[in-house]
Structure formats: C-alpha cells, structure tokens
Design an enzyme around this catalytic site. Structure first.
Site, PDB file in Angstrom:
ATOM      1  N   ARG A 171       0.823  -1.219   0.000  1.00  0.00           N
ATOM      2  CA  ARG A 171       0.000   0.000   0.000  1.00  0.00           C
ATOM      3  C   ARG A 171       0.855   1.267   0.000  1.00  0.00           C
ATOM      4  NH1 ARG A 171      -2.233  -3.655  -1.333  1.00  0.00           N
ATOM      5  NH2 ARG A 171      -4.120  -4.625  -0.501  1.00  0.00           N
ATOM      6  N   SER A 221     -11.123  -0.614   3.265  1.00  0.00           N
ATOM      7  CA  SER A 221     -10.357  -1.244   4.338  1.00  0.00           C
ATOM      8  C   SER A 221      -9.676  -0.167   5.177  1.00  0.00           C
ATOM      9  CB  SER A 221      -9.318  -2.194   3.732  1.00  0.00           C
ATOM     10  OG  SER A 221      -8.556  -2.802   4.750  1.00  0.00           O
ATOM     11  N   GLU A 291      -4.779   2.436   7.195  1.00  0.00           N
ATOM     12  CA  GLU A 291      -4.481   2.450   5.766  1.00  0.00           C
ATOM     13  C   GLU A 291      -5.166   3.635   5.112  1.00  0.00           C
ATOM     14  OE1 GLU A 291      -6.144  -0.255   2.150  1.00  0.00           O
ATOM     15  OE2 GLU A 291      -4.967  -1.301   3.662  1.00  0.00           O
TER      16      GLU A 291
END
Length: 300
Positions: A171, A221, A291
């Site tokens: 990520r 998420s 995230e």
C-alpha cells in the site's frame, strides 16, 4: 483574488464552498474553498500554476474513495479527476487517465481478452488512487502490471516515472513521499481467454460481496494488515464488531471496515478508529496502523 481566479481560470468547472461529503465514499467531509473538475491536462496545469502563483494550497483527491475528509473541510483548491477518465488499448497495453474508474478499466481489459487485471475487478476507486496506494487484492497488485505513470509535480510540471522507480511496497509508492500526482498510467497485460477472465472476475466479485459491506458508505479497508495477523480478526477478537460511535460503526459483516450507518461524521470515523486501535492493542498487544488517509481541518 476571487475575481482574478474567475478571470484566469475561465472555462474551468470550479465550484465554491462546495461540501465534499457529496463526493466522498464515506459521505462525510466539510466544504472545499474551490472544488475544481479539470477536463484535461491543460486545465489541470492552469489550476496548479494559478494556485502556486497565488500561494493557495491545492490537493488532488482522485475520486475520494480510500480517505476521510474532516468536517471542517479543505482550504484552497480541491481537484477531482472525474472528467480525466479516458481508457485506451494499444496491443497488450492499457493506458488509463487517473480519473478512470478502476473497476470499469478491468472491464475494458476483459472485453479485449487481456489478463492480469482481474484482481482489481471489485476494488472501488480510481486509477490514480490505485497507483498512489499500490492497490491490491487476492494476490495481485498494481506493482505487478504497471509499466509507467505520468505525474504532475508540485510545481505543475509533467513527467514520466517508470515502474521500477516507483518504490512500491505494501500500500505504498514513492508518490506518497514526493507529492507527485498521477495523471495517467500504462499497464502491461497478457492475451487471455475471455470466458476464463470473466469467470475469475465474477468469482472475485462474489467473494467481495460475501465478505464486504458494500451496501453502506465506507472508506474501504481501514487498517493495514499487521505482520503475521489480519486486522479484521484482531478487531473481532476484541469483541468490536458492531461497535459504534455516533453514526459510524465497525461493520458486522467484515470487522476491517467501518460504515456510515446513521448520518455519521468524520469525527465519528476518527474517534472510532482511535478507539479500535486502543482496544485491539489492549487485547492483543498489536497496534493497528490506519491504511485510510485522513485529511482536512477539524470543525471549529
């Protein structure tokens, strides 16, 4: 200054004091001073150069999927790429502008019997955001297929970055350090069988629908995957499924998601994230790392 803005940026779709909750996937977010929708790179460059000349902050949100905009909104220019959304095929290569919908781009690949993009068939968001975050799912990620990306530098210049210079990680990409903004990206795919590609995309979308709370506004998420663990599992073990602050709750369908079930605010999201981090660490000793990006100003 407002008159100068209207004169210098004439012809560009700019909205003033526009609530960002109308555009974010979470359905939260205060107003942007100037919300701009450039139709092409020329208009984008004009906006950035005007903002730099006038010392006005500017920020590109892509299509505002994997982020939370605070209730006080964002000062200066917020730029959305909804109109920068073309997708082109050249042999086994797809070139897509940053505002192109990621899911729709995978459908273009499928239509041309090109394989390699199936992993992204159900990921919400834009091409630009996917490259920025190195989006991935089910064993695939953008780093596996990217050839190069064109970016806009903070000074308003355009340059190309090759995939091997993107410093991709989980990520992560170099763009999170440089402040460069994706304008377009090229992806190398392979010839495949249409029916096999379609069946794999259908399978992955079915898995996603079973596991994820797609029926509610959310930021996707929320947490990165901790080493050796799964964030959703740790949250479940802390008995936090369904835990709510204000109008936002930990999804009862997938604990790694937080959903806006009752007119929640950005503060509700932030408070819930902080509370989950604290309680999971107390229960398991693992500290979760968000995230999702959280940007903008608190409501005063």
């Amino acid at each position: 200054m407002l008159n100068e803005l209207k004169e210098d940026l004439v012809g560009i779709d700019i909205r003033f004091d526009e609530p960002l909750k109308n555009y974010t996937f979470t359905k939260v977010g205060g107003p942007a001073d100037y919300l701009a929708f450039p139709r092409n790179r020329y208009e984008l460059s004009r906006i950035v150069k005007f903002a730099n000349k006038k010392n006005i902050p500017w920020l590109v949100l892509g299509n505002a999927s994997n982020l939370i905009v605070r209730d006080g909104g964002i000062r200066g220019f917020v730029i959305l790429f909804d109109k920068l959304n073309s997708v082109a095929i050249n042999g086994y290569t797809i070139e897509a502008e940053a505002g192109a919908n990621l899911i729709e781009t995978t459908k273009v690949a499928r239509f041309h019997s090109l394989t390699g993009f199936e992993f992204a068939a159900g990921i919400p968001g834009s091409i630009g955001g996917a490259v920025f975050m190195n989006a991935g799912a089910y064993g695939g990620e953008i780093a596996h297929i990217l050839v190069s990306t064109q970016v806009l530098t903070p000074k308003g210049d355009i340059k190309t970055i090759e995939a091997h210079d993107m410093r991709f990680g989980y990520r992560r990409s170099i763009l999170q350090e440089t402040g460069d903004v994706v304008i377009s990206a090229k992806f190398a795919l392979k010839p495949g069988d249409y029916d096999q590609i379609k069946n794999e995309m259908t399978r992955l979308n079915h898995l996603r629908a079973l596991k994820q709370p797609l029926e509610y506004p959310s930021c996707g998420s929320v947490f990165k995957r901790p080493l050796g663990h799964f964030a959703g599992q740790l949250i479940m073990e802390a008995n936090l499924k369904g835990h709510r602050i204000g109008g936002v709750e930990v999804s009862t369908k997938h604990a790694g998601f937080m959903v806006n079930v009752a007119g929640g605010t950005a503060k509700d999201y932030e408070d819930l994230i902080a509370d989950v981090i604290t309680k999971v660490q107390a229960n398991s000793g693992v500290r979760l790392e968000p995230e999702v990006r959280i940007i903008g100003e608190h409501l005063t």
